[in-house]
Scaffold this active site. Structure first.
Site, mmCIF file in Angstrom:
data_model
loop_
_atom_site.group_PDB
_atom_site.id
_atom_site.type_symbol
_atom_site.label_atom_id
_atom_site.label_comp_id
_atom_site.label_asym_id
_atom_site.label_seq_id
_atom_site.Cartn_x
_atom_site.Cartn_y
_atom_site.Cartn_z
ATOM 1 N N CYS A 83 13.413 15.485 -5.018
ATOM 2 C CA CYS A 83 12.945 16.864 -4.821
ATOM 3 C C CYS A 83 12.274 17.015 -3.445
ATOM 4 O O CYS A 83 12.950 16.914 -2.435
ATOM 5 C CB CYS A 83 12.036 17.289 -5.968
ATOM 6 N N HIS A 193 15.965 16.520 -10.462
ATOM 7 C CA HIS A 193 14.960 15.642 -11.064
ATOM 8 C C HIS A 193 15.629 14.685 -12.051
ATOM 9 O O HIS A 193 15.785 15.029 -13.216
ATOM 10 C CB HIS A 193 13.892 16.473 -11.778
ATOM 11 N N GLU A 195 14.370 12.246 -13.475
ATOM 12 C CA GLU A 195 13.406 11.908 -14.543
ATOM 13 C C GLU A 195 13.362 12.965 -15.631
ATOM 14 O O GLU A 195 12.737 12.764 -16.666
ATOM 15 C CB GLU A 195 12.014 11.673 -13.935
#
Lengths: 213, 257
Positions: A83, A193, A195
């Site tokens: 990001c 992202h 994650e």
């Protein structure tokens, strides 16, 4: 082999999800959220996350004296930007009336112009928030086991425009076609992202943990 | 292929336990938010929202532990709402692993709080929740106002103006609940949804009234919502998230399959 992964902490946003997701796939590696220069220098891999506005990120990196450590790591060992950790590698961002960035790559960070119309007849919303397909530009070890076009989770209002087209590792469409991942040598950086991207994201993180240069 | 419309199951959590009964056949403890969240994730939920309805502020710490546990093993975006009144509440939830925090009543009583929170943590993690009720009478042009306290207290604030103001204050997303439809199972108020979706530049989640899968499709196609939130149709295992997505895809809505 004991294996150390540093998640760079410069006070911008919550790094817990990033570190938890990496721990989930990293086996017995030591994952540490840190701004400690010694640990960063000695670590085998670096994850460089980031949220928030460009100027705040640059100020926070400066306050933690991480500019050189980031640039050095980005040239020398497996390095994953996420990001803002992708955006600040560029030269300059339009955000906050113009912000100079770390300048590892030539090119700017620009805002979605908000003019494109979505399939419901309304202008596309900004931020670009949600799951969009990521079209891989070329094979890369970090794409192992992930189909081109797999959806990843995005939240951003700005996107990178690297001048060197050979940096592009993936593109995504949101009104415009933008670069959603870059790679060069030991470095891989993504706008989305991993994650927060369920199985595809965990696969990418696992690929990063196992990436041998 | 572009951005998928998001399907968001919502869990009401009271003192650390899921309420409104969850009926999954193969879940050991249907009241355990961690197990329920794990299941929704496996079914393909695009995000999960937790609404903390704990009455006593003494027991608020329990939701923090819930979020910590879920965030350690469920790797999709998590939103937490309910009882978020000050910057410190936002920080606690984000540190626990929430990706977004929904601010509702506190925004109405203190709009500056939204500004403060977005300045501090970024727009991407601040959702403003709006509970709206139709106030126009039959034959009048449609108008909706903000209500607080579960739809009991009118505020006199126009819902569309409020949504615009919250966007200007930095909100990253709006969670719009029709208090007329909430719990009715007759579908979203798609006129309300569309009026707000067309008025703001940030993403909009429609909520309140889902009783079947066609309602989800209508929320997107008629309401123009970027995401749809539902509680009971998923809790009572009337439909799985996967079935909802397959149905929506059949109806031409782009979803993550």
């Amino acid at each position: 082999m004991s294996h150390r992964i540093a998640v760079l902490d410069y006070g911008m946003g919550n790094l817990r999800s990033v570190s938890k997701a990496i721990e989930h796939v990293a086996g017995d590696a030591e994952v540490r959220v840190t701004d400690d220069h010694e640990f960063i220098r000695a670590a085998d891999r670096i994850v460089f996350p980031g949220q928030g506005a460009a100027r705040d990120c640059m100020i926070a990196i400066g306050e933690h004296h991480l500019n050189q450590a980031i640039l050095e790591a980005a040239r020398t060992k497996p390095f994953l930007g996420i990001c803002m950790g992708l955006q600040v590698l560029m030269q300059h961002s339009q955000e906050n009336d113009g912000t100079d960035l770390l300048g590892l790559f030539d090119g700017d960070v620009v805002r979605f112009d908000g003019k494109a119309i979505g399939d419901n007849g309304l202008p596309l919303k900004i931020p670009h928030m949600g799951w969009s397909p990521v079209d891989q530009s070329a094979g890369h070890p970090l794409w192992n086991g992930i189909d081109s076009g797999s959806r990843f989770y995005f939240v951003h209002s700005y996107h990178v425009k690297p001048k060197d087209a050979s940096l592009t590792a993936a593109t995504t469409e949101y009104g415009v076609k933008f670069v959603s991942a870059v790679s060069r040598d030991n470095l891989f950086a993504v706008q989305f992202h991993p994650e927060k991207s369920a199985d595809a994201g965990l696969q990418l993180l696992e690929n990063f943990v196992n990436w041998d240069l | 292929m572009g951005l998928a419309k998001r399907i968001i199951p919502c869990l009401d959590v009271d003192n650390g336990r899921v309420v409104k009964g969850v009926k999954f056949v193969d879940i050991r403890d249907a009241g355990n938010p961690v197990e329920v969240a794990r299941r929704y994730n496996e079914e393909g939920a695009d995000e999960i929202t937790f609404l903390d309805i704990t009455a006593s502020s003494d027991d608020r710490e329990t939701i923090v532990h819930v979020v910590e546990q879920v965030a350690s093993e469920v790797f999709i975006p998590l939103t937490v709402g309910g009882g978020i009144r000050k910057v410190d509440d936002v920080r606690r939830m984000l540190n626990a692993g929430a990706d977004k925090v929904a601010i509702n009543t506190a925004a109405v009583f203190n709009p500056e709080f939204v500004k403060e929170a977005t300045d501090k943590f970024g727009s991407q993690c601040i959702v403003v929740a709006i509970d709206a009720k139709q106030v126009s009478k039959e034959g009048e042009p449609l108008r909706w106002e903000i209500f607080t306290h579960g739809g009991r207290k009118p505020t006199g604030i126009d819902a569309i103006e409020w949504a615009k103001k919250m966007t200007d204050y930095g909100a990253g997303e709006i969670l719009l609940t029709s208090m007329d439809r909430d719990g009715t199972k007759i579908g979203f108020d798609n006129e309300l949804t569309h009026a707000v979706a067309a008025a703001v530049s940030i993403p909009l989640i429609a909520s309140g009234g889902v009783g079947n899968l066609q309602h989800l499709v209508d929320g997107v196609k008629q309401g123009g919502a970027d995401a749809v939130l539902a509680a009971s149709i998923f809790h009572f295992a009337e439909y799985s998230v996967g079935e909802a997505k397959a149905f929506m895809a059949d109806q031409g809505v782009e979803v993550r399959l």
